[in-house]
Structure formats: structure tokens, C-alpha cells
Design a protein around this motif. Structure first.
Motif, mmCIF file in Angstrom:
data_model
loop_
_atom_site.group_PDB
_atom_site.id
_atom_site.type_symbol
_atom_site.label_atom_id
_atom_site.label_comp_id
_atom_site.label_asym_id
_atom_site.label_seq_id
_atom_site.Cartn_x
_atom_site.Cartn_y
_atom_site.Cartn_z
ATOM 1 N N PRO A 45 0.813 -1.223 0.000
ATOM 2 C CA PRO A 45 0.000 0.000 0.000
ATOM 3 C C PRO A 45 0.837 1.259 0.000
ATOM 4 O O PRO A 45 0.405 2.300 -0.474
ATOM 5 N N VAL A 46 2.039 1.191 0.559
ATOM 6 C CA VAL A 46 2.945 2.334 0.603
ATOM 7 C C VAL A 46 4.304 1.891 0.073
ATOM 8 O O VAL A 46 4.807 0.839 0.460
ATOM 9 N N SER A 47 4.873 2.669 -0.819
ATOM 10 C CA SER A 47 6.208 2.373 -1.322
ATOM 11 C C SER A 47 7.145 3.500 -0.935
ATOM 12 O O SER A 47 6.868 4.669 -1.219
ATOM 13 N N LEU A 48 8.231 3.144 -0.261
ATOM 14 C CA LEU A 48 9.192 4.143 0.196
ATOM 15 C C LEU A 48 10.461 4.125 -0.635
ATOM 16 O O LEU A 48 11.507 4.609 -0.206
ATOM 17 N N GLN A 49 10.350 3.581 -1.839
ATOM 18 C CA GLN A 49 11.473 3.622 -2.779
ATOM 19 C C GLN A 49 10.926 3.858 -4.177
ATOM 20 O O GLN A 49 10.028 3.157 -4.640
ATOM 21 N N LEU A 50 11.450 4.862 -4.855
ATOM 22 C CA LEU A 50 11.017 5.175 -6.209
ATOM 23 C C LEU A 50 11.604 4.174 -7.199
ATOM 24 O O LEU A 50 12.556 3.451 -6.887
ATOM 25 N N GLN A 51 11.048 4.152 -8.397
ATOM 26 C CA GLN A 51 11.544 3.238 -9.418
ATOM 27 C C GLN A 51 13.007 3.495 -9.750
ATOM 28 O O GLN A 51 13.744 2.574 -10.085
ATOM 29 N N CYS A 52 13.425 4.746 -9.615
ATOM 30 C CA CYS A 52 14.812 5.096 -9.924
ATOM 31 C C CYS A 52 15.777 4.651 -8.827
ATOM 32 O O CYS A 52 17.000 4.751 -8.991
ATOM 33 N N GLY A 53 15.254 4.168 -7.702
ATOM 34 C CA GLY A 53 16.089 3.694 -6.604
ATOM 35 C C GLY A 53 16.177 4.643 -5.427
ATOM 36 O O GLY A 53 16.671 4.258 -4.366
ATOM 37 N N ALA A 54 15.724 5.876 -5.575
ATOM 38 C CA ALA A 54 15.797 6.851 -4.482
ATOM 39 C C ALA A 54 14.882 6.428 -3.339
ATOM 40 O O ALA A 54 13.767 5.953 -3.565
ATOM 41 N N HIS A 55 15.370 6.605 -2.108
ATOM 42 C CA HIS A 55 14.601 6.239 -0.926
ATOM 43 C C HIS A 55 13.840 7.450 -0.378
ATOM 44 O O HIS A 55 14.298 8.588 -0.493
ATOM 45 N N LEU A 56 12.674 7.158 0.231
ATOM 46 C CA LEU A 56 11.841 8.204 0.808
ATOM 47 C C LEU A 56 11.774 8.048 2.324
ATOM 48 O O LEU A 56 11.906 6.947 2.861
ATOM 49 N N CYS A 57 11.536 9.157 2.990
ATOM 50 C CA CYS A 57 11.464 9.195 4.451
ATOM 51 C C CYS A 57 10.255 8.392 4.949
ATOM 52 O O CYS A 57 9.149 8.543 4.430
ATOM 53 N N ARG A 58 10.472 7.566 5.974
ATOM 54 C CA ARG A 58 9.390 6.750 6.531
ATOM 55 C C ARG A 58 8.313 7.590 7.194
ATOM 56 O O ARG A 58 7.169 7.155 7.315
ATOM 57 N N VAL A 59 8.655 8.792 7.616
ATOM 58 C CA VAL A 59 7.690 9.627 8.331
ATOM 59 C C VAL A 59 6.872 10.491 7.386
ATOM 60 O O VAL A 59 5.644 10.552 7.493
ATOM 61 N N CYS A 60 7.529 11.172 6.435
ATOM 62 C CA CYS A 60 6.828 12.167 5.614
ATOM 63 C C CYS A 60 6.706 11.821 4.138
ATOM 64 O O CYS A 60 5.931 12.450 3.432
ATOM 65 N N GLY A 61 7.477 10.849 3.642
ATOM 66 C CA GLY A 61 7.402 10.486 2.234
ATOM 67 C C GLY A 61 8.203 11.376 1.307
ATOM 68 O O GLY A 61 8.124 11.238 0.085
ATOM 69 N N CYS A 62 9.011 12.281 1.872
ATOM 70 C CA CYS A 62 9.879 13.122 1.054
ATOM 71 C C CYS A 62 11.251 12.446 0.913
ATOM 72 O O CYS A 62 11.493 11.382 1.484
ATOM 73 N N LEU A 63 12.125 13.049 0.141
ATOM 74 C CA LEU A 63 13.423 12.446 -0.123
ATOM 75 C C LEU A 63 14.121 12.107 1.190
ATOM 76 O O LEU A 63 14.189 12.935 2.104
ATOM 77 N N GLY A 64 14.639 10.866 1.281
ATOM 78 C CA GLY A 64 15.264 10.395 2.510
ATOM 79 C C GLY A 64 16.720 10.028 2.321
ATOM 80 O O GLY A 64 17.046 8.831 2.224
ATOM 81 N N PRO A 65 17.622 11.005 2.301
ATOM 82 C CA PRO A 65 19.038 10.698 2.079
ATOM 83 C C PRO A 65 19.732 10.065 3.282
ATOM 84 O O PRO A 65 20.824 9.505 3.144
ATOM 85 N N LYS A 66 19.126 10.139 4.476
ATOM 86 C CA LYS A 66 19.741 9.567 5.679
ATOM 87 C C LYS A 66 19.203 8.157 5.900
ATOM 88 O O LYS A 66 18.020 7.898 5.704
ATOM 89 N N ALA A 67 20.081 7.233 6.336
ATOM 90 C CA ALA A 67 19.663 5.863 6.626
ATOM 91 C C ALA A 67 20.001 5.507 8.062
ATOM 92 O O ALA A 67 20.941 6.050 8.648
ATOM 93 N N CYS A 68 19.228 4.599 8.626
ATOM 94 C CA CYS A 68 19.511 4.103 9.972
ATOM 95 C C CYS A 68 20.910 3.496 9.984
ATOM 96 O O CYS A 68 21.242 2.643 9.143
ATOM 97 N N SER A 69 21.736 3.906 10.918
ATOM 98 C CA SER A 69 23.132 3.449 10.947
ATOM 99 C C SER A 69 23.271 2.001 11.388
ATOM 100 O O SER A 69 24.329 1.402 11.217
ATOM 101 N N ARG A 70 22.193 1.418 11.934
ATOM 102 C CA ARG A 70 22.275 0.034 12.407
ATOM 103 C C ARG A 70 21.797 -0.960 11.349
ATOM 104 O O ARG A 70 22.513 -1.891 11.003
#
Length: 404
Positions: free
Chosen positions: A130-155
Motif C-alpha cells: 500500500p505504501v512504497s518508500l522507494q522510487l523506481q529510480c532507486g531513491a529512498h523516501l522518508c518513513r515519516v513524511c514520504g519526502c526524499l530520505g538521504p539519511k539511513a539508519c546506521s544500524r
């Protein structure tokens, strides 16, 4: 039907309606309020710095988007306008700078993301996330707001965020547990592998990271396990309908009254108001009594337009009839509306009405998000300089004591 399909026939009104979630995803080219943005183009998304409130510095939330292609412009066969706003009530105090952002994006009919043909009007197959947090181009989106998510969990390196603010919120609301589970599973898997296949240290590291990538919490599971962060606005479809035109007689009466009021102002400035009044008939005097000030006239027009369709949440008319104002105060002049970065002037495209606030669930006993009207101006040339998201201009007019 898209907004621009009827452009030129008058003002278009927007109303909110409940809709199936699949109808509000990017592939359907929706106009919608709330939820996560249904991004149009996947190139050049606005980054975290562009989506921060100009007053408090926190990430803005997605407010609404309009699908508004331009006929006769092959480069804007698909065209979307995206509006973001700060969630902090204090940032909406009169005179507060920057709690709002608006962006424009457009694509030709033939592009790398969407089919050349119209999208099917049927729901996707069962099992589709129902929700996709990765675009077809491979870019990841923020889990909270759905905007561009350049930061990743360090763990776990599986969850992505636009900012430290949103990572902290998600960590407290469940990611702390799911992240620990995924990392623990990866360690167990790595140890089990090493018991049977002794390898070098560098190979051990490689096995561990492959375990992380293949752990039980794959991307689709992360998408479906998103908690309610209390950040997104309620999601609705925006349905567009033409405004009912007023009768010619009513329009002419308003125009004549306005001319008489202007004539009175000129006579008064020249010291000839008393002589001028002698030539005014009773009908005009009665009209002037009803329109004692220009402020009253502006607010009365706003009330009349709203009374005709009380549920309207926006008015669209690119390059045509201008906005209706709730007050005579804080109306921008041309000099107040900056030119586009391409050098072209900006023109009125649409305005958001205060009725939208009723659907956002932002009322509180203290301060609340508030506005009289939000007016969006876009590039008159509809430039496409970088094939990305171009920032446009938005003007917030507040409700005054005289307009309540």
C-alpha cells in the motif's frame, strides 16, 4: 478530468472526497490532500533543506497536490503542483516568514517513469504494498513524511529519513524494536554460516552485510509496518468541478457599483463630493450604503463566492480571473511577487481556501494552523530549467478582525 482540460472556461473549484488509497498514488496522476506526496517526476525531488520551515527550521508536511497539465505544451503533458506547510501553529502568526513551500514539476508524455497510455482505472493486484518508500529510480523516501530520505539508519541501513527529527520520531514509535530484531537475525545468520564455512575477516563482514540485506524485514515489510507518526494530514482526493457562473445582471450591477464608488472617491478628493452626490440616483445611494468601505466590499465578495459553494477548498484559474481576497489588508502588488528564476513573471494559478482547515484536524485549544487564503503564483512561461522540481511563490493572507 485534469484541471487544464477545461482551462479557459472559467474558475475551477476543488472539493475533498474519500477515495481508495490506490487512486491517490503516483501512477494515477492524482489531485489530493494529505498523506504522503504522490511524486510525479523522480528526478530532482526537493531535498530536506528546501522543505524546511523558514521560521522554526523543522521539516514541512505535505499539504496537497494538483495535477494540472498544460494543453499545447508537449513538455508539460504531465504537470503537478505540490504544496507543503509547517506543522507548528506558532509559525502561522501574522507576518511569520516561510511556513509554506510550493513546487512545480512536469514531464512529456514519453518519459522513463510512466506508460505512454493512460493508467488503468482498476486497483493493482493483491499483495501490492500500500505504501512504497522507494522510487523506481532507486531513491529512498522518508518513513515519516514520504519526502526524499538521504539519511539511513546506521544500524540496519534499511530505514531512510529526511532528517534527524524524523528518525528520532520513528525510532521511538517502533523502529528501535524492528531494527534490533533485524540486526540480531543477521548476526545469528552470520555466526551459523561461519561455523560451517571458515572464512577470512573481510569475508565475514561481507556475509554479515548480505545477511542484513536479506533479513526477514525486507523493504516491503518495512513499508507495511510504518506506525502512525501523527505527522501526516488526513488523505483525500480533490475532485474538480466548474464554478457556476453568476448571472450577467448581477455582475453588471457589481461593476456599476464599483465605478460609482471610484467616482465618489475622485469627487471627494477634488472637494466636489456634495455636487457629485446630487447627480447620483437613489439606487446608487442605496448601493453605496450597502458598500460603506472598500474593505466591506472585498469581504462581501469573498462571502458571496463561498456561500455559493461552501465546501470548496480551492479555486483554480491559471492566468484568468485573479484570486478572491478575504480582506483588503495584505494584498500583494506586482512588485511583491518575485519573478521566476528564469526571469519570467509569475501569474496567479490557484488559491487554497480556509475551508480546507476543517479537514486537516488541526484545531486545538491554543494556537492552530490558520490562514485566510493561500495564493499560488507560478512561472508564466512554465519553464523547465533542470527537469526537476521548480520552487514557485505562495502568498499567505491572514484573517483580520474586520473579516470575521
Amino acid at each position: 478530468m485534469p484541471l487544464a482540460a477545461r482551462m479557459g472556461s472559467g474558475v475551477e473549484l476543488g472539493f475533498v472526497e474519500e477515495a481508495a488509497p490506490w487512486r491517490l498514488r503516483s501512477a494515477q496522476f492524482p489531485s489530493k490532500v494529505g498523506g504522503r506526496p504522490a511524486w510525479l517526476g523522480e528526478s530532482g525531488l526537493p531535498g530536506p533543506a528546501e522543505l524546511r520551515c523558514g521560521r522554526c527550521g523543522r521539516p514541512c508536511a505535505f499539504l496537497l497536490q494538483l495535477y494540472a497539465p498544460l494543453p499545447g505544451r508537449p513538455d508539460a503533458f504531465h504537470r503537478g503542483l505540490f504544496l507543503f506547510c509547517c506543522r507548528g501553529p506558532a509559525c502561522y502568526r501574522p507576518g511569520a516568514p516561510g511556513p509554506l513551500r510550493v513546487f512545480r514539476n512536469q514531464l512529456p508524455r514519453k518519459n522513463d517513469t510512466y506508460s505512454y497510455d493512460p493508467p488503468p482505472d482498476t486497483p493493482p493486484p493483491e499483495g501490492h504494498p500500500p505504501v512504497s518508500l522507494q522510487l523506481q529510480c532507486g531513491a529512498h523516501l522518508c518513513r515519516v513524511c514520504g519526502c526524499l530520505g538521504p539519511k539511513a539508519c546506521s544500524r540496519c541501513h534499511r530505514a531512510h529519513y529526511c532528517s534527524k527529527d524524523h528518525q528520532t520520531v520513528d525510532w521511538k514509535l517502533g523502529h528501535k524494536l524492528s531494527c534490533a530484531q533485524s540486526v540480531t537475525w543477521a548476526l545469528v545468520h552470520t555466526v551459523a554460516c561461519l561455523r560451517f564455512f571458515p572464512v577470512s575477516y573481510s569475508q565475514q563482514i561481507g556475509i554479515y552485510w548480505r545477511s542484513i540485506r536479506c533479513c526477514v524485514l525486507d523493504s516491503s515489510q518495512l513499508d507495511t509496518a510504518i506506525p502512525d507518526h501523527k505527522f501526516l494530514f488526513p488523505e483525500y482526493e480533490i475532485v474538480i468541478e466548474p464554478e457556476e457562473m453568476e448571472t450577467p445582471g448581477d455582475s453588471q450591477t457589481d461593476a456599476d457599483t464599483h465605478k460609482d464608488l471610484e467616482k465618489h472617491k475622485e469627487l471627494e478628493a477634488a472637494g466636489g463630493a456634495s455636487e457629485g452626490f446630487e447627480s447620483l440616483d437613489e439606487e446608487v445611494l442605496e448601493a453605496m450604503a450597502k458598500h460603506e468601505t472598500q474593505e466591506d466590499k472585498i469581504f462581501q465578495k469573498f462571502k458571496n463566492q463561498m456561500a455559493a459553494e461552501p465546501e470548496q477548498i480551492l479555486r483554480y484559474c491559471r492566468g484568468g480571473e485573479g484570486p478572491i481576497w478575504i480582506s483588503g489588508e495584505n494584498i500583494p502588488q506586482m512588485k511583491d511577487i518575485p519573478n521566476c528564476s528564469c526571469g519570467a513573471q509569475r501569474m496567479f494559478e490557484f488559491q487554497v481556501m480556509p475551508q480546507l482547515l476543517n479537514h486537516l484536524k488541526v484545531d486545538s485549544l491554543g494556537e492552530s494552523i490558520d490562514w485566510g487564503t493561500l495564493v499560488v503564483y507560478t512561472c508564466a512561461e512554465n519553464c523547465n530549467q533542470a527537469n526537476g522540481y521548480m520552487e514557485e511563490f505562495i502568498w499567505k493572507q491572514d484573517i483580520t478582525a474586520d473579516s470575521t
